[in-house]
Scaffold this motif. Sequence first.
Motif, short mmCIF file in Angstrom:
data_model
loop_
_atom_site.label_atom_id
_atom_site.label_comp_id
_atom_site.label_asym_id
_atom_site.label_seq_id
_atom_site.Cartn_x
_atom_site.Cartn_y
_atom_site.Cartn_z
N ALA A 13 34.63 46.31 46.74
CA ALA A 13 36.21 46.70 46.51
C ALA A 13 36.72 47.01 48.18
N GLY A 14 37.93 46.58 48.57
CA GLY A 14 38.45 46.84 49.80
C GLY A 14 38.02 45.78 50.78
N GLY A 15 37.00 44.81 50.30
CA GLY A 15 36.72 43.84 51.44
C GLY A 15 37.70 42.73 51.44
N SER A 16 37.10 41.48 52.09
CA SER A 16 37.95 40.26 52.27
C SER A 16 37.19 39.02 51.89
N LEU A 17 37.88 38.23 51.36
CA LEU A 17 37.15 36.80 51.40
C LEU A 17 38.36 35.76 51.72
N ARG A 18 37.77 34.45 52.16
CA ARG A 18 38.71 33.56 52.40
C ARG A 18 38.20 32.11 51.71
N GLN A 38 40.60 32.61 36.67
CA GLN A 38 40.22 32.59 35.32
C GLN A 38 39.38 33.85 35.39
N ALA A 39 39.50 34.70 34.78
CA ALA A 39 38.61 35.79 34.41
C ALA A 39 37.71 35.60 33.13
N SER A 40 36.80 36.48 32.79
CA SER A 40 36.09 36.08 31.52
C SER A 40 36.84 36.62 30.57
N LEU A 84 40.44 43.57 48.36
CA LEU A 84 39.97 43.04 46.73
C LEU A 84 39.68 44.24 46.46
N LYS A 85 40.06 44.16 44.82
CA LYS A 85 39.92 44.86 43.72
C LYS A 85 38.98 44.32 42.84
N PRO A 86 38.39 45.43 41.92
CA PRO A 86 37.47 44.86 40.96
C PRO A 86 38.21 43.55 40.02
N GLU A 87 39.60 44.17 39.70
CA GLU A 87 40.25 43.10 38.73
C GLU A 87 40.39 41.86 39.58
N VAL A 120 34.26 34.47 42.51
CA VAL A 120 34.65 35.75 43.33
C VAL A 120 34.34 36.90 42.59
N THR A 121 33.43 37.68 43.14
CA THR A 121 32.97 38.98 42.40
C THR A 121 33.26 40.22 43.40
#
Length: 124
Positions: A13-18, A38-40, A84-87, A120-121
């Motif tokens: 959480a708090g990180g980044s992805l591209r 689409q989340a589970s 990023l957040k867990p949600e 993305v997790t």
Amino acid sequence: VQLQASGGGLVEAGGSLRLSCTVSGNIFAINDMGWYRQASGKQRELVAAITSAGSANYANSVKGRFTISRDYVKNTVYLQMNILKPEDTADYFCKAEISVTTAWGYPGVFYDYWGQGTLVTVSS
């Protein structure tokens, strides 16, 4: 036509992805491009979209954290995801509205094409 998505992974959480999604094939033109997720156990939802003119719109949940962009030469759409957040955990799919070149060299009708998901997790 193929849409190849990449860039997903595990992040705190708090990180980044591209994320990246590249369109290939006998393409005449590309209109809107976008990212969905689409989340589970949930329905697929729009995250961000960008028009051929470069105008972008975002889901309220990602405004100020995510940025969508596109490279017109590489036929690629990107999604920069910050804070990023867990949600935000979900499968992310790219979509593009594409006109394929016909056998006579003319533009075909625009259809929506989807890429495969990239997971993305976000851990808390």
